[in-house]
Each structure stands twice: as structure tokens, then as C-alpha cells.
Design a protein around this motif. Sequence first.
Motif, short mmCIF file in Angstrom:
data_model
loop_
_atom_site.label_atom_id
_atom_site.label_comp_id
_atom_site.label_asym_id
_atom_site.label_seq_id
_atom_site.Cartn_x
_atom_site.Cartn_y
_atom_site.Cartn_z
N GLU A 65 0.86 -1.20 0.00
CA GLU A 65 0.00 0.00 0.00
C GLU A 65 0.89 1.24 0.00
O GLU A 65 1.01 1.96 0.98
N THR A 66 1.54 1.46 -1.13
CA THR A 66 2.56 2.51 -1.22
C THR A 66 1.99 3.92 -1.17
O THR A 66 2.67 4.85 -0.74
N GLN A 67 0.77 4.08 -1.63
CA GLN A 67 0.18 5.42 -1.65
C GLN A 67 0.02 5.98 -0.24
O GLN A 67 0.43 7.11 0.05
N VAL A 68 -0.55 5.17 0.64
CA VAL A 68 -0.76 5.64 2.02
C VAL A 68 0.58 5.71 2.76
O VAL A 68 0.78 6.58 3.62
N ALA A 69 1.50 4.83 2.43
CA ALA A 69 2.83 4.88 3.06
C ALA A 69 3.56 6.16 2.67
O ALA A 69 4.20 6.81 3.52
N ASN A 70 3.46 6.55 1.42
CA ASN A 70 4.08 7.80 0.98
C ASN A 70 3.37 9.00 1.59
O ASN A 70 4.02 10.01 1.90
N ARG A 71 2.08 8.88 1.76
CA ARG A 71 1.31 9.99 2.36
C ARG A 71 1.85 10.35 3.74
O ARG A 71 1.97 11.53 4.08
N PHE A 72 2.19 9.33 4.52
CA PHE A 72 2.69 9.56 5.88
C PHE A 72 4.21 9.47 5.98
O PHE A 72 4.76 9.34 7.07
N LYS A 73 4.86 9.51 4.82
CA LYS A 73 6.33 9.55 4.75
C LYS A 73 6.98 8.43 5.57
O LYS A 73 7.91 8.65 6.36
N VAL A 74 6.49 7.23 5.39
CA VAL A 74 7.03 6.06 6.09
C VAL A 74 8.37 5.69 5.45
O VAL A 74 8.43 5.38 4.27
N GLN A 75 9.43 5.73 6.24
CA GLN A 75 10.77 5.45 5.74
C GLN A 75 11.46 4.31 6.49
O GLN A 75 12.53 3.86 6.08
N SER A 76 10.90 3.89 7.60
CA SER A 76 11.49 2.78 8.36
C SER A 76 10.36 1.91 8.90
O SER A 76 9.22 2.35 9.01
N TYR A 77 10.73 0.68 9.25
CA TYR A 77 9.72 -0.28 9.72
C TYR A 77 10.11 -0.86 11.08
O TYR A 77 11.30 -1.12 11.31
N PRO A 78 9.15 -1.05 11.95
CA PRO A 78 7.78 -0.57 11.81
C PRO A 78 7.67 0.91 12.17
O PRO A 78 8.41 1.40 13.01
N THR A 79 6.73 1.60 11.55
CA THR A 79 6.38 2.98 11.93
C THR A 79 5.00 2.94 12.55
O THR A 79 4.07 2.40 11.95
N LEU A 80 4.88 3.49 13.75
CA LEU A 80 3.62 3.43 14.49
C LEU A 80 3.00 4.82 14.60
O LEU A 80 3.62 5.74 15.14
N LYS A 81 1.79 4.95 14.09
CA LYS A 81 1.08 6.23 14.11
C LYS A 81 -0.22 6.08 14.91
O LYS A 81 -0.93 5.08 14.76
N TYR A 82 -0.49 7.08 15.74
CA TYR A 82 -1.73 7.07 16.54
C TYR A 82 -2.56 8.29 16.18
O TYR A 82 -2.09 9.44 16.30
N PHE A 83 -3.78 8.05 15.72
CA PHE A 83 -4.68 9.12 15.34
C PHE A 83 -5.75 9.27 16.43
O PHE A 83 -6.59 8.39 16.61
N ALA A 84 -5.67 10.38 17.16
CA ALA A 84 -6.59 10.60 18.28
C ALA A 84 -6.82 12.09 18.47
O ALA A 84 -5.90 12.90 18.28
N ASP A 85 -8.04 12.43 18.86
CA ASP A 85 -8.39 13.83 19.14
C ASP A 85 -8.08 14.74 17.96
O ASP A 85 -7.59 15.86 18.13
N ARG A 86 -8.29 14.22 16.75
CA ARG A 86 -8.04 14.96 15.51
C ARG A 86 -6.59 15.38 15.34
O ARG A 86 -6.27 16.38 14.72
N LYS A 87 -5.70 14.59 15.93
CA LYS A 87 -4.26 14.83 15.81
C LYS A 87 -3.57 13.52 15.47
O LYS A 87 -4.16 12.44 15.55
N MET A 88 -2.29 13.61 15.13
CA MET A 88 -1.51 12.43 14.79
C MET A 88 -0.24 12.40 15.64
O MET A 88 0.45 13.42 15.77
N TYR A 89 0.03 11.25 16.21
CA TYR A 89 1.21 11.07 17.06
C TYR A 89 2.06 9.92 16.51
O TYR A 89 1.51 8.89 16.11
N THR A 90 3.35 10.10 16.50
CA THR A 90 4.25 9.02 16.12
C THR A 90 4.80 8.39 17.39
O THR A 90 5.45 9.06 18.20
#
Length: 232
Positions: free
Chosen positions: A95-120
Amino acid sequence: MKSIAPSFLVGALLALSSLPQSSRAAVIDLTDVTFEHQTQASTGQTTGKWLVKFYAPWCGHCKTLAPIWEQLDERLREDNPQDGIVVAKVDATKETQVANRFKVQSYPTLKYFADRKMYTYKGARNIDALYDFVTGGYASSSPDDAIPPAPSAFDAKMKELRQGFASMTEDHPHLKYLMEDFEHIVSFRKNAAAVLLVLGSFAGFFFGIIVALLTGIGGGKKEDKKKKKKKE
């Protein structure tokens, strides 16, 4: 017959009890197509809080995290159902489109979407640390920059076209080179790519009209010849 029924029921119950835990509602697989629709990451986040793991199938750290991810999901569903926390994963190599959207460059990358914000998430990758973070610990950390917007309809259409031409380009190298050139244009000159698509549509439309006219003229001549022969 009486002895068969009970044994059948027992067998069915045993089969059901042996089903793996993954057959129940568990970690959700997200794709380029479903990501924004399900998470609503940049459009309100009304579907709950989402903890998303971007991984690669070959990544050793990702493989180590996999069972912890499942355990975390189960613990949250059992202990914190009222919080609406959803655990999900994205195969970033597919799923390269969504990976590029969030600039994923290393694995694993963990993102948390809460309270209309994004946390790495950058803490320890154990169930207790992850659990503490998603159930409140994130509030004391700094959120990332603005959440990247979802891909446009044009980007979605381009992905659909790429998938459609994928099988064709495997057996035709020249088509593969043409597709790569077109993708290069799309990456750096989206307006130019849009113009190419429009021009291509018009060219196809007019080509179809010309073919239809020529076919009609040819057909008309044949009909005239047939009529003349009948009169003779």
C-alpha cells in the motif's frame, strides 16, 4: 439415527471451539483504498482512535511486534471498549500510496490518530508501554505536524490505472517504459498529466467518430451495390 445426531453436534462444537482467535474481530488490515474511509484521519476522526502499524513483511522487528499487536488489540477490546481504540496495520510495501502519504521510511512505523491529531509512537514496543500510550499517555507528548490530506480523486484514478496496466506491462517491456515515463510526469507535473488524460480522451472520442463514419460510409456503399444487383 439417534446416535448419529449427538455425535454430529459434538463434532460441530469441537470444530467451532478450535477456530483460531483471528477469526474474531481483531487487528484491521488497511489499504490505500480503505485507509481514509475507515480512519477518517484527516476528515474528523469520527470512527474512533486508530493505532496504525506500517510494516514490511520481511522486517524482523515487525515480525517480533506482530503477536504483541494482536495481544494489544485483544486487551483494548476487553478492558477499554468504551474508548473506541482500533488497532490496525498497513503493509507499506504493498500500500505505497498511504505509506508515501505519511512519509514512512522505516519499519515498523507506528502512528496514533486521536483527538483529531496524529502522534508518532517512539517508545518501547511492549504491550504495557503501548497500552499506556494509547489509553492516555499520548496526551503528554507532542503531536506531529498537520495530518497529510487524503489522496485526491485524480491520485486514486492513477492507482487504478497502474493496477490495470500492471499485468500488461509484465509481458510488454515497451509498455512498462511508457508507464514509468507517465508515472514520472504524474509525480512532478500533475497538471501536465491531467492535460494528457484529457487530450487522450478527446483523441479517443474523435477516433471513434471517424471509425464510425467510415464504417457507416462503407456499409452504405455495400447496401447500394446489393440494391443495384437486385434490380438487374
